[in-house]
Design an enzyme around this catalytic site. Sequence first.
Site, short mmCIF file in Angstrom:
data_model
loop_
_atom_site.label_atom_id
_atom_site.label_comp_id
_atom_site.label_asym_id
_atom_site.label_seq_id
_atom_site.Cartn_x
_atom_site.Cartn_y
_atom_site.Cartn_z
N GLU A 28 0.84 -1.19 0.00
CA GLU A 28 0.00 0.00 0.00
C GLU A 28 0.88 1.25 0.00
O GLU A 28 1.86 1.35 0.75
CB GLU A 28 -0.89 0.00 1.25
N LYS A 75 -9.02 3.05 -2.86
CA LYS A 75 -9.48 2.60 -1.55
C LYS A 75 -10.85 3.20 -1.24
O LYS A 75 -11.02 4.43 -1.27
CB LYS A 75 -8.46 3.00 -0.49
N CYS A 102 -5.69 -2.77 2.63
CA CYS A 102 -5.67 -2.69 4.08
C CYS A 102 -7.03 -3.04 4.68
O CYS A 102 -7.60 -4.08 4.36
CB CYS A 102 -5.16 -1.32 4.52
#
Length: 357
Positions: free
Chosen positions: A77, A164, A198
């Site tokens: 990430e 995201k 994540c």
Amino acid sequence: MSTHQDMSLVTATPPINVDQTFPEIEMSGDSSSSTIVRATVVQACTIFYDTPATLDKAERLLAEAADNGSQLVVFPEAFIGGYPRGSSFELAIGARTAKGRDDFRKYLASAIDVPGPEVERLAEMARKYKVFLVMGVIEREGYTLYCTVLFFDSQGQFLGKHRKLMPTALERCIWGFGDGSTIPVFDTPLGKIGAAICWENRMPSLRTAMYAKGIEIYCAPTADARETWLASMTHIALEGGCFVLSANQFCRRKDYPPPPEYTFSGSEESLTPDSVVCAGGSSIISPLGIVLAGPNYEGEALISADLDLGDIARAKFDFDVVGHYSRPEVFSLNIKEHPRKAVSFTSKVTKDETVKK
């Protein structure tokens, strides 16, 4: 700032016990019965506030993975642009500071435009080393940042991106929110590839959407180095009947700029230059829940495994979460895939255009 570290290889034989840790792993597989894909997750740190140097580091790591036979390489990430670990940007409810604003200015300058010259360079890397590349970046659109994953095929074609959907905690003050238009699963010669970043991996609806798109190689770039992360990755592999490739950074305090330029809020006084601020934990999990490689908590590493794609069918024999193990008459999920724009423009229709119609 730290420099590139050479990475040695350790060969192991599957299955791997979940408690074992490898500084770097290269697995061998039996290719007699089904397609085998060699995959690598990169565990390495951004060179913070220096995107050109980080791109150079990415190329060195990609070249090394390709030399070891990898066909698919997954980076952590925010590898390009950096994960601002420990930084508060001096935010408080109802208050900002001049330094916090300048911290954001520097962070914005480290981000990349998509498309843009950095994307072109990443595409060229994928073409040069003939690998499918999954890269975590900080994307800049105007003055808003997004935590994004970019996908490239082995011919150097930019396939698309995933933004995201839900930044976590203070990330929401720094990054914008993705929407349903960037939840892709790409059908490639290596298998169907997608990504979640994540903690959005903990969102059941997002996972289900990706399962419904047939994901086979589920990439999970992350910033979570806790030992509990492995349990989440193993669950997703079992739930989705897919391979899970989780890549995290391994960082020490010295990998970030020194104070006062960059401060780890609440912990700076207790840190030394060699203090580990992100311990990695990158891993590769099979659809049967077997940990093929990792987790690694020791340092920067290339963590590799051979993915036997036949394991997908073996796993879904008794559990296909969006197939024979679903109950659509009881549960349903609606995904809104169109882009969500704050401002839309509708062109005026002239008198002449009205007549023509």
